[in-house]
Design a protein around this motif. Sequence first.
Motif, mmCIF file in Angstrom:
data_model
loop_
_atom_site.group_PDB
_atom_site.id
_atom_site.type_symbol
_atom_site.label_atom_id
_atom_site.label_comp_id
_atom_site.label_asym_id
_atom_site.label_seq_id
_atom_site.Cartn_x
_atom_site.Cartn_y
_atom_site.Cartn_z
ATOM 1 N N UNK A 117 0.805 -1.220 0.000
ATOM 2 C CA UNK A 117 0.000 0.000 0.000
ATOM 3 C C UNK A 117 0.830 1.258 0.000
ATOM 4 N N UNK A 118 1.985 1.203 -0.681
ATOM 5 C CA UNK A 118 2.878 2.359 -0.727
ATOM 6 C C UNK A 118 3.312 2.640 -2.161
ATOM 7 N N UNK A 123 13.808 5.726 -9.249
ATOM 8 C CA UNK A 123 15.148 6.292 -9.107
ATOM 9 C C UNK A 123 15.068 7.375 -8.029
ATOM 10 N N UNK A 124 15.153 6.983 -6.767
ATOM 11 C CA UNK A 124 14.841 7.911 -5.672
ATOM 12 C C UNK A 124 15.825 9.050 -5.490
ATOM 13 N N UNK A 125 17.061 8.844 -5.791
ATOM 14 C CA UNK A 125 18.023 9.913 -5.546
ATOM 15 C C UNK A 125 18.398 9.997 -4.076
ATOM 16 N N UNK A 126 19.427 10.776 -3.802
ATOM 17 C CA UNK A 126 19.974 10.877 -2.456
ATOM 18 C C UNK A 126 18.947 11.452 -1.473
ATOM 19 N N UNK A 127 18.790 10.770 -0.353
ATOM 20 C CA UNK A 127 17.892 11.224 0.706
ATOM 21 C C UNK A 127 16.490 10.669 0.629
ATOM 22 N N UNK A 128 16.128 10.030 -0.498
ATOM 23 C CA UNK A 128 14.773 9.498 -0.660
ATOM 24 C C UNK A 128 14.761 7.978 -0.805
ATOM 25 N N UNK A 129 15.856 7.339 -0.436
ATOM 26 C CA UNK A 129 15.955 5.889 -0.601
ATOM 27 C C UNK A 129 14.863 5.142 0.167
ATOM 28 N N UNK A 130 14.456 5.665 1.318
ATOM 29 C CA UNK A 130 13.441 5.004 2.152
ATOM 30 C C UNK A 130 12.090 5.710 2.090
#
Length: 302
Positions: A117-118, A123-130
């Motif tokens: 449900x997420x 390609x999240x980029x730095x700081x958005x990996x989680x």
Amino acid sequence: MIKHRFHPIRYFNAIGTAEPCLRIADGDTVVTDTVDASGLDAREVAVASRPNPMSGPFFIEGAEPGDTLAVRIDRLTPSRATGWTYSPLALTVLDPAAVIDRLPQQRAVWDIDSKTGTVRLQEPGKGLEDFAPPVQPMIGCFGVAPAGGQALSTATSAQNGGNMDYRLFAPGTTAWFPVSVPGALFYLGDGHACQGDGEITGTGIETSFEMEVTFHVLKRTITWPRGETAEEIFTIGNARPLDQALQHATTEMSAWLGEDFGLDPRAASHLMGQVVRYDVGNVFNPAFTVACRISKRWLTKR
């Protein structure tokens, strides 16, 4: 009351008077497919390529000019495992001095995970990996044909509804629209798997949906769209500048408090002055959207 299953073969990029795709009765439910702009590959579009292709129009028997069409949003199910957004922030939400350093527009793809449900950036980029916000489906654009034979682009909104991009137009909400033509001629589309207030990058997470809605014709007159959840009522103003949208929403709420809750204008002002909440639906489209919202806990008569 009948549940209709309708598969569109044609989509519209304007909300106006057109040949109905389906005629239904007051109280009926419709389950239909909607697509985002990237889902049109082999589909026929009624108007030149523009954002927000709409399914419809649906003709609701018994709906006449001056009535209100109540549309209960029963279910919004993404029908694709990916969606897309743009970055960076829109010009409309940045200081003029910041525009000169604004990054070029870039499209990003998100995975829509029905099991967790997420949603997650591919390609999240730095700081958005989680970074994995919850799927919170909503309808970005829906409404009825406007008066006077007009056809309004699905890029904008007005008294008939349209591209409001307000996150509370979600499952469990009933939306109300003022009817201006026989049958109301209802359109819907522009499903978002997730979106913050304001649609401040110009998109929510755009994807294709299966949408289920139920219609009721109310023999009453409203001026601007309204909505109701289990906990709140709200009114919508669509206009630019933003203060004009707020004025429309506020005036509509004051009228509603008088019609259904027995408050004269002075009493309504006392209540609204202390407990009203305002939401920004969108500050990107040609018309901005403001919602005026009140908790039902303050409303004692209906």
